[in-house]
Design a protein around this motif. Structure first.
Motif, PDB file in Angstrom:
ATOM      1  N   ARG A 138      27.812 -17.850 -55.227  1.00  0.00           N
ATOM      2  CA  ARG A 138      27.155 -18.788 -54.334  1.00  0.00           C
ATOM      3  C   ARG A 138      26.433 -18.023 -53.228  1.00  0.00           C
ATOM      4  NH1 ARG A 138      31.768 -22.546 -52.039  1.00  0.00           N
ATOM      5  NH2 ARG A 138      29.962 -23.427 -50.944  1.00  0.00           N
ATOM      6  N   LEU A 139      25.418 -18.649 -52.643  1.00  0.00           N
ATOM      7  CA  LEU A 139      24.772 -18.071 -51.464  1.00  0.00           C
ATOM      8  C   LEU A 139      25.676 -18.220 -50.250  1.00  0.00           C
ATOM      9  CD1 LEU A 139      22.296 -16.865 -50.009  1.00  0.00           C
ATOM     10  CD2 LEU A 139      21.386 -19.198 -49.810  1.00  0.00           C
ATOM     11  N   ASP A 140      26.226 -19.397 -50.087  1.00  0.00           N
ATOM     12  CA  ASP A 140      27.129 -19.699 -48.982  1.00  0.00           C
ATOM     13  C   ASP A 140      28.558 -19.470 -49.473  1.00  0.00           C
ATOM     14  OD1 ASP A 140      28.360 -20.664 -46.719  1.00  0.00           O
ATOM     15  OD2 ASP A 140      28.058 -22.777 -47.225  1.00  0.00           O
ATOM     16  N   TYR A 141      29.076 -18.260 -49.266  1.00  0.00           N
ATOM     17  CA  TYR A 141      30.362 -17.914 -49.880  1.00  0.00           C
ATOM     18  C   TYR A 141      31.439 -17.491 -48.893  1.00  0.00           C
ATOM     19  CZ  TYR A 141      29.028 -12.982 -49.313  1.00  0.00           C
ATOM     20  OH  TYR A 141      28.665 -11.759 -48.797  1.00  0.00           O
ATOM     21  N   LYS A 142      31.133 -17.517 -47.604  1.00  0.00           N
ATOM     22  CA  LYS A 142      32.139 -17.108 -46.627  1.00  0.00           C
ATOM     23  C   LYS A 142      31.895 -17.822 -45.312  1.00  0.00           C
ATOM     24  CE  LYS A 142      29.465 -13.006 -45.276  1.00  0.00           C
ATOM     25  NZ  LYS A 142      29.453 -11.535 -45.171  1.00  0.00           N
ATOM     26  N   SER A 143      32.923 -17.821 -44.479  1.00  0.00           N
ATOM     27  CA  SER A 143      32.859 -18.484 -43.183  1.00  0.00           C
ATOM     28  C   SER A 143      33.715 -17.708 -42.198  1.00  0.00           C
ATOM     29  CB  SER A 143      33.370 -19.920 -43.307  1.00  0.00           C
ATOM     30  OG  SER A 143      33.859 -20.410 -42.084  1.00  0.00           O
ATOM     31  N   ASP A 144      33.202 -17.530 -40.983  1.00  0.00           N
ATOM     32  CA  ASP A 144      33.991 -16.823 -39.977  1.00  0.00           C
ATOM     33  C   ASP A 144      35.310 -17.527 -39.728  1.00  0.00           C
ATOM     34  OD1 ASP A 144      34.137 -14.711 -37.814  1.00  0.00           O
ATOM     35  OD2 ASP A 144      34.368 -16.528 -36.609  1.00  0.00           O
ATOM     36  N   ALA A 145      35.311 -18.857 -39.809  1.00  0.00           N
ATOM     37  CA  ALA A 145      36.522 -19.628 -39.532  1.00  0.00           C
ATOM     38  C   ALA A 145      37.529 -19.563 -40.683  1.00  0.00           C
ATOM     39  CB  ALA A 145      36.166 -21.078 -39.238  1.00  0.00           C
ATOM     40  N   LYS A 146      37.035 -19.518 -41.941  1.00  0.00           N
ATOM     41  CA  LYS A 146      37.924 -19.659 -43.096  1.00  0.00           C
ATOM     42  C   LYS A 146      37.979 -18.435 -43.996  1.00  0.00           C
ATOM     43  CE  LYS A 146      37.207 -24.670 -43.291  1.00  0.00           C
ATOM     44  NZ  LYS A 146      36.744 -25.812 -44.120  1.00  0.00           N
ATOM     45  N   GLY A 147      37.133 -17.445 -43.774  1.00  0.00           N
ATOM     46  CA  GLY A 147      37.100 -16.282 -44.644  1.00  0.00           C
ATOM     47  C   GLY A 147      36.297 -16.568 -45.900  1.00  0.00           C
TER      48      GLY A 147
ATOM     49  N   ASP B 291      35.396 -10.324 -38.097  1.00  0.00           N
ATOM     50  CA  ASP B 291      34.275 -11.150 -37.649  1.00  0.00           C
ATOM     51  C   ASP B 291      33.261 -11.263 -38.787  1.00  0.00           C
ATOM     52  OD1 ASP B 291      32.022 -12.270 -36.391  1.00  0.00           O
ATOM     53  OD2 ASP B 291      32.407 -11.208 -34.517  1.00  0.00           O
ATOM     54  N   LEU B 292      33.063 -12.475 -39.289  1.00  0.00           N
ATOM     55  CA  LEU B 292      32.067 -12.706 -40.337  1.00  0.00           C
ATOM     56  C   LEU B 292      30.802 -13.352 -39.799  1.00  0.00           C
ATOM     57  CD1 LEU B 292      34.315 -13.921 -43.299  1.00  0.00           C
ATOM     58  CD2 LEU B 292      33.483 -11.616 -42.822  1.00  0.00           C
TER      59      LEU B 292
ATOM     60  N   VAL C  93      36.019  -0.211 -29.348  1.00  0.00           N
ATOM     61  CA  VAL C  93      37.362  -0.794 -29.450  1.00  0.00           C
ATOM     62  C   VAL C  93      37.338  -1.857 -30.543  1.00  0.00           C
ATOM     63  CG1 VAL C  93      39.247  -1.969 -28.269  1.00  0.00           C
ATOM     64  CG2 VAL C  93      37.772  -0.390 -27.003  1.00  0.00           C
ATOM     65  N   ARG C  94      38.148  -1.659 -31.576  1.00  0.00           N
ATOM     66  CA  ARG C  94      38.212  -2.577 -32.716  1.00  0.00           C
ATOM     67  C   ARG C  94      39.509  -3.391 -32.634  1.00  0.00           C
ATOM     68  NH1 ARG C  94      35.078   0.087 -37.261  1.00  0.00           N
ATOM     69  NH2 ARG C  94      36.287  -1.251 -38.636  1.00  0.00           N
ATOM     70  N   PHE C  95      39.413  -4.677 -32.975  1.00  0.00           N
ATOM     71  CA  PHE C  95      40.574  -5.560 -32.903  1.00  0.00           C
ATOM     72  C   PHE C  95      40.944  -6.015 -34.317  1.00  0.00           C
ATOM     73  CE2 PHE C  95      38.816  -5.571 -28.723  1.00  0.00           C
ATOM     74  CZ  PHE C  95      39.917  -5.639 -27.881  1.00  0.00           C
ATOM     75  N   PRO C  96      42.005  -5.443 -34.908  1.00  0.00           N
ATOM     76  CA  PRO C  96      42.404  -5.793 -36.278  1.00  0.00           C
ATOM     77  C   PRO C  96      42.737  -7.276 -36.420  1.00  0.00           C
ATOM     78  CG  PRO C  96      43.539  -3.816 -35.520  1.00  0.00           C
ATOM     79  CD  PRO C  96      42.865  -4.407 -34.320  1.00  0.00           C
ATOM     80  N   GLY C  97      42.275  -7.867 -37.509  1.00  0.00           N
ATOM     81  CA  GLY C  97      42.609  -9.256 -37.818  1.00  0.00           C
ATOM     82  C   GLY C  97      41.863 -10.292 -37.017  1.00  0.00           C
ATOM     83  N   ALA C  98      41.008  -9.876 -36.083  1.00  0.00           N
ATOM     84  CA  ALA C  98      40.326 -10.819 -35.197  1.00  0.00           C
ATOM     85  C   ALA C  98      38.959 -11.176 -35.745  1.00  0.00           C
ATOM     86  CB  ALA C  98      40.188 -10.219 -33.801  1.00  0.00           C
ATOM     87  N   ASN C  99      38.592 -12.457 -35.622  1.00  0.00           N
ATOM     88  CA  ASN C  99      37.266 -12.891 -36.052  1.00  0.00           C
ATOM     89  C   ASN C  99      36.373 -13.118 -34.838  1.00  0.00           C
ATOM     90  OD1 ASN C  99      38.084 -15.371 -35.024  1.00  0.00           O
ATOM     91  ND2 ASN C  99      38.018 -16.443 -36.969  1.00  0.00           N
TER      92      ASN C  99
END
Length: 665
Positions: free
Chosen positions: A163-172, A607-608, A632-638
């Motif tokens: 798909r073109l739309d295959y990811k979301s910052d909120a949902k992965g 972050d997506l 500074v990188r924040f693991p697991g953060a979007n």
């Protein structure tokens, strides 16, 4: 600023109680709301509270370490259905309003959310993520161990994307699940799946006669390439779906009138792409005729205020009154949000607006309750009286506010280079003394189509508490000042939006002699991160800068952001293949050799929206050029790190930002 109190700290974020989602009882004599705090396990918990309007003391209804939210009263007011994560996933629970234990209603494999009662109280409609062949009659909730094992197995398999739309910052990354609407029969205790199309269905309302469900979705064949979101009616008897809108716009916040003869909703048809103001529409359910009530207005409908402590949803309208002659809604205008009323002729009336942030409201039986935040008070609920005055109902964060000193903003209006008026606010530092010089920080909001204004903002208050003069403004491209203003930065990123910000700094230096012109800092996130990068590549007047969840290269942003494939065209006028040279000219990375300002880069690794590769490119280039830069990188953060990320991560972020300015200013 009261210096008898202590200055604010980053850690105070842990002690702020955030209220949201007020919901009046059917008779309008009491209401519920959601209170969100950070618990001892560094997790957010949300609890339901109940308060009679005749009493100042709210009663807590839930106590477990979970997120309890989205309460909905039964029509007779005797029960509440709500969603809770107490079993591990969001599921629906029911509780009697006169007391007793909550009873679990759903055990769906992937959870259940957003419940709403039919007007006769016989059934509930809710949303559930379902796969194509799922059977709602035999759903079974998995244990924590089962969910963990399934997650581990998922990470061992490749992800197939078509798909073109295959990811979301909120949902992965998207999977095969789609949000479907499900009906729960109260008496029979049975479930029935209502929608089945291969798309997400967003529940809006149930008709007063209980015969139809109102929802939004994109059911078009080319849905993957479109951003339309149409309104539909689903007939419970015939199972037929009827399209109400024309397939060219985005609609939502829809509600039936009390008789069911009309539907009110927000929406627009992308006339100015993502910078288009919302309109207010009324649809005749019998004829299908659509009337726009807001065609003569020039304000944003809904809440466009930006902040960093607003956790939890709240209703912004439109809501009907009982006789179907008026509608209520929140509007965004000149750095504040207020409550508005309109009749069916489009005559607009301000019911309440002041120098603050109305973040939500509820209306029943002639009673209006508003949720309000101010720059020095995170939240409270108030009853709006017939004379337009407020009666405070809650006393949130009493201990915090009695202990901590907060800075009251001074509203500024200044002229841009071309004469446009720009609004902004200035915070004086803690323990301010006349005759003393202070370092200065310019804050730039994201969006860009959002709005700074009269709301509590922890980051801004923290910098003031650390001894900085803080300036925040709404340059062109911001909401709150009409359609032409919010559209004015499109295809001109780094143009007049940039000179607006420089004019703001010039104005502040001219008007306030306590600002040290040799100690200027700048920071911002998302679009504000882009602009911070742009600024340090175009001027050396700032002695320190912090870029957050930034954009540095529009060429790669087009292909890596969850919105890049349409946002690039919307905002810059071109996609990658249309004109790569133009995108490169808009990219801060092009000007990296000019950077002399020490730059701190902060970014969430998941972050997506503005993927971390944007910061990686900026960091690597500047480091290769031997510039003063830190990453500074924040693991697991979007992308939502600053607003709803892990609490300790949010505090670490704030301390890194303040520490960088302390080092260089």
């Amino acid at each position: 600023m009261d210096t008898t109190k202590r200055p604010l700290t980053a850690e105070d974020l842990l002690h702020i109680d955030v209220y949201s989602d007020p919901q009046l009882t059917p008779n309008g004599y009491a209401y519920t709301y959601v209170s969100t705090i950070v618990n001892d396990d560094n997790e957010y918990t949300s609890q339901l509270f109940f308060q009679r309007l005749s009493e100042m003391k709210p009663i807590q209804w839930t106590f477990d370490k979970a997120k309890n939210n989205n309460p909905s009263f039964s029509p007779d007011g005797k029960k509440i259905i709500f969603q809770s994560t107490r079993s591990g996933l969001p599921q629906l629970w029911m509780i009697h309003t006169d007391g007793g234990e909550a009873r679990q209603i759903t055990t769906f494999k992937n959870g259940a959310t957003n419940p709403s009662w039919s007007k006769d109280g016989k059934y509930i409609v809710f949303s559930a993520p379902l796969e194509k062949d799922d059977d709602v009659t035999v759903q079974s909730e998995q244990s924590k161990d089962e969910r963990q094992k399934l997650e581990e197995e998922k990470h061992k398999k490749p992800i197939v994307i078509n798909r073109l739309d295959y990811k979301s910052d909120a949902k992965g990354f998207y999977d095969d699940k789609r949000t479907q609407l499900v009906l729960f029969d109260i008496e029979k205790e049975t479930f029935e799946q209502l929608t089945t199309a291969d798309t997400n269905h967003n529940f809006e309302d149930i008709s007063p006669d209980g015969k139809e469900i109102l929802f939004t979705a994109n059911l078009n064949d080319d849905a993957d390439y479109e951003l339309t979101n149409d309104l539909y009616l689903f007939n419970l008897s015939t199972k037929e779906t009827k399209k109400l809108t024309n397939g060219h716009g985005a609609y939502g916040s829809a509600q039936f009138s009390p008789s069911g003869a009309k539907i009110a909703c927000f929406g627009h048809e992308y006339a100015y792409q993502g910078a288009t103001l919302n309109d207010l529409y009324v649809i005749d359910t019998e004829t299908g005729d659509i009337t726009c009530l807001s065609k003569e207005w020039d304000i944003q409908l809904g809440d466009a205020m930006i902040g960093d402590t607003r956790i939890g949803q709240s209703t912004t309208g439109p809501i009907w009154d009982e006789d179907e002659k008026q509608l209520f809604f929140i509007g965004t205008d000149f750095g504040a949000t207020g409550l508005y009323q309109v009749n069916l002729d489009g005559d607009l009336k301000v019911l309440y607006k002041d120098d603050n942030h109305v973040f939500g409201f509820t209306y029943k039986a002639g009673t209006l309750i508003l949720g309000i935040s101010t720059p020095t008070n995170p939240c409270n609920f108030y009853q709006l009286n017939n004379d337009g005055k407020l009666t405070r109902l809650t006393n949130a964060n009493q201990e915090f506010l009695s202990d901590v000193s907060l800075s009251e903003p001074e509203t500024l209006t200044f002229s841009a280079e071309d004469g446009w008026e720009i609004q902004g606010w200035l915070l004086r530092p803690y323990d301010f003394e006349e005759g003393k010089k202070y370092p200065f920080v310019l804050e730039i909001h994201g969006g860009p189509h959002a709005m700074y204004g009269q709301t509590y903002f922890h980051e801004l208050q923290l910098l003031a508490a650390r001894g900085y003069v803080v300036l925040y403004t709404n340059p062109r491209g911001s909401h709150g000042y009409g359609q032409s203003f919010v559209d004015a930065c499109r295809e001109d990123y780094g143009g007049k939006d940039y000179t607006d910000l420089m004019s703001a700094v010039d104005y502040a230096l001219k008007e306030f002699d306590f600002i040290d012109e040799n100690r200027l800092g700048v920071t911002g996130g998302s679009y504000g991160g882009f602009m911070t990068n742009w600024i340090v590549g175009h001027t050396n007047r700032f002695k320190a800068a912090v870029t957050q969840r930034c954009i540095s290269n529009w060429l790669s942003f087009y292909g890596v952001s969850d919105i890049g494939y349409f946002f690039t065209k919307w905002e810059l006028g071109k996609n990658l293949m249309d004109d790569p040279t133009k995108l490169w000219n808009f990219s801060p990375l092009k000007y990296a050799e000019n950077v002399e300002t020490p730059l701190l880069i902060v970014h969430g690794e998941q972050d997506l929206r503005c993927p971390i590769e944007q910061s990686e490119q900026m960091y690597t280039t500047l480091k290769h050029l031997r510039k003063e830069v830190e990453f500074v990188r924040f693991p697991g953060a979007n992308h939502e790190l600053s607003r709803s990320g892990k609490p300790k991560m949010r505090i670490a972020r704030l301390n890194h930002i303040a520490g960088w300015f302390e080092k260089y200013l």
